[in-house]
Design an enzyme around this catalytic site. Sequence first.
Site, PDB file in Angstrom:
ATOM      1  N   GLY A  16      30.308   2.828  13.987  1.00 32.28           N
ATOM      2  CA  GLY A  16      29.943   2.838  12.562  1.00 32.28           C
ATOM      3  C   GLY A  16      31.114   3.294  11.708  1.00 32.28           C
ATOM      4  O   GLY A  16      31.444   2.675  10.696  1.00 32.28           O
ATOM      5  N   LYS A  17      31.768   4.377  12.128  1.00 35.56           N
ATOM      6  CA  LYS A  17      32.927   4.873  11.383  1.00 35.56           C
ATOM      7  C   LYS A  17      34.041   3.828  11.374  1.00 35.56           C
ATOM      8  O   LYS A  17      34.657   3.572  10.346  1.00 35.56           O
ATOM      9  CB  LYS A  17      33.475   6.149  12.044  1.00 35.56           C
ATOM     10  CG  LYS A  17      32.602   7.384  11.868  1.00 35.56           C
ATOM     11  CD  LYS A  17      33.303   8.594  12.470  1.00 35.56           C
ATOM     12  CE  LYS A  17      32.457   9.842  12.390  1.00 35.56           C
ATOM     13  NZ  LYS A  17      33.128  11.036  12.938  1.00 35.56           N
ATOM     14  N   ASP A  73      36.555  14.147  11.040  1.00 33.21           N
ATOM     15  CA  ASP A  73      35.362  14.900  11.384  1.00 33.21           C
ATOM     16  C   ASP A  73      34.466  14.929  10.159  1.00 33.21           C
ATOM     17  O   ASP A  73      34.937  15.111   9.040  1.00 33.21           O
ATOM     18  CB  ASP A  73      35.719  16.321  11.825  1.00 33.21           C
ATOM     19  CG  ASP A  73      34.628  16.869  12.730  1.00 33.21           C
ATOM     20  OD1 ASP A  73      34.442  16.319  13.831  1.00 33.21           O
ATOM     21  OD2 ASP A  73      33.931  17.822  12.323  1.00 33.21           O
ATOM     22  N   PHE A 150      24.571   4.223  10.364  1.00 33.93           N
ATOM     23  CA  PHE A 150      24.464   4.951  11.630  1.00 33.93           C
ATOM     24  C   PHE A 150      24.101   6.410  11.337  1.00 33.93           C
ATOM     25  O   PHE A 150      24.022   6.831  10.174  1.00 33.93           O
ATOM     26  CB  PHE A 150      25.796   4.880  12.403  1.00 33.93           C
ATOM     27  CG  PHE A 150      26.941   5.551  11.703  1.00 33.93           C
ATOM     28  CD1 PHE A 150      27.649   4.898  10.713  1.00 33.93           C
ATOM     29  CD2 PHE A 150      27.300   6.855  12.014  1.00 33.93           C
ATOM     30  CE1 PHE A 150      28.703   5.521  10.054  1.00 33.93           C
ATOM     31  CE2 PHE A 150      28.359   7.490  11.365  1.00 33.93           C
ATOM     32  CZ  PHE A 150      29.053   6.811  10.373  1.00 33.93           C
TER      33      PHE A 150
HETATM   34  P1  IMP Z   1      31.532  13.756  14.156  1.00 39.93           P
HETATM   35  O1  IMP Z   1      32.325  13.589  12.901  1.00 39.93           O
HETATM   36  O2  IMP Z   1      31.917  12.741  15.177  1.00 39.93           O
HETATM   37  O3  IMP Z   1      31.558  15.175  14.650  1.00 39.93           O
HETATM   38  O4  IMP Z   1      30.029  13.387  13.819  1.00 39.93           O
HETATM   39  C1  IMP Z   1      29.250  14.080  12.912  1.00 39.93           C
HETATM   40  C2  IMP Z   1      27.804  13.649  12.935  1.00 39.93           C
HETATM   41  O5  IMP Z   1      27.449  13.283  11.624  1.00 39.93           O
HETATM   42  C3  IMP Z   1      27.449  12.477  13.846  1.00 39.93           C
HETATM   43  O6  IMP Z   1      26.145  12.631  14.347  1.00 39.93           O
HETATM   44  C4  IMP Z   1      27.495  11.311  12.902  1.00 39.93           C
HETATM   45  O7  IMP Z   1      26.623  10.291  13.309  1.00 39.93           O
HETATM   46  C5  IMP Z   1      27.038  11.940  11.594  1.00 39.93           C
HETATM   47  N1  IMP Z   1      27.699  11.267  10.493  1.00 39.93           N
HETATM   48  C6  IMP Z   1      29.007  11.339  10.152  1.00 39.93           C
HETATM   49  N2  IMP Z   1      29.260  10.532   9.122  1.00 39.93           N
HETATM   50  C7  IMP Z   1      28.106   9.921   8.837  1.00 39.93           C
HETATM   51  C8  IMP Z   1      27.753   8.936   7.887  1.00 39.93           C
HETATM   52  O8  IMP Z   1      28.564   8.402   7.121  1.00 39.93           O
HETATM   53  N3  IMP Z   1      26.472   8.554   7.904  1.00 39.93           N
HETATM   54  C9  IMP Z   1      25.545   9.084   8.750  1.00 39.93           C
HETATM   55  N4  IMP Z   1      25.818   9.986   9.659  1.00 39.93           N
HETATM   56  C10 IMP Z   1      27.104  10.410   9.700  1.00 39.93           C
END
Ligand code: IMP
Length: 205
Positions: A16-17, A73, A150
Site C-alpha cells: 500500500g505504501k 515510519d 490499507f
Molecule cells: P509502520 O510504518 O510500518 O510501522 O506501520 C504503521 C501501521 O500504521 C501499520 O499497521 C500500517 O498499516 C498503518 N498505517 C500507516 N500508514 C497508513 C495509512 O496511510 N493508512 C492506513 N494505515 C496506515
Amino acid sequence: MTSDEMEITIVTGNKGKLREFRELAEELSGGLLRVKQADMPKEEIQADRLEEIALHAARVISKLLEPPFFVEDSGLFIEALNGFPGPYSAYVHKKIGNEGILKLMSGVENRRATFKCVIAFISAPSTQPKLFVGSVSGRIAESIRGDKGFGYDPIFEFSGRTFAELDTKEKNKVSHRGQAFKKLLQHLGLNYGGEHGIRNASSLP
Ligand code: IMP
C-alpha cells in the site's frame, strides 16, 4: 537516465505504501524520479517517537544498502486514547485490527485522530539521515467503510469519507505520506508536477 532524472530506493514491504509513493513520484516529479523497492526487514526499536524509529532504521539499513534511499515510519494517533496506538500502530493493527480500535472507541465522543508519517532519507554514503514529516487530522469513523487503501484506512475519516473510500490519487493529495513526500521532493528539487508542484505554483499569475 538524463541529468534531470533520479532513482531512489524505498525500503518497505508494504504494498500500500509503495503504491502511494510510486503515484506520488510520478505525479509530483513528472516522471523524473524513478522509485525502486527494497523489501528488507526494517529494524524497529520501541520508542515514543516515530522520528527515533525511522532514524534508527535508516542508520541500520545504510550499512546494507546503497543510497539514495529512505525508510518511512507512520502511525495513527487517537486523541481520546492519549495518542494510542501511535508508534505501536503496526503491532496493534496486527493484534486487534480495525474492529479492535472501534471497540476501544465505542461510546467515545471525541473521535479526533491524526495520521503521521516520518521519512528518513539518506542521500549519500556516510551521511546522516534527513527527516521529512507529514500529518493529517481526521476522525475515527463509527464503522468500517471502504475497500481501498490499507491498514487503518477504513476507519479514518477525512471530510466525511474514510481513506478507504478514496482512490490513491485523492488520498495522496491530503495524506500524511503525501505531505512528507512532497517535502522530500522539494528538498531534491524535483517537485515539479501535480496540482501542488513548483511548476504549477510558479506559473500562477
Ligand atoms: P509502520 O510504518 O510500518 O510501522 O506501520 C504503521 C501501521 O500504521 C501499520 O499497521 C500500517 O498499516 C498503518 N498505517 C500507516 N500508514 C497508513 C495509512 O496511510 N493508512 C492506513 N494505515 C496506515
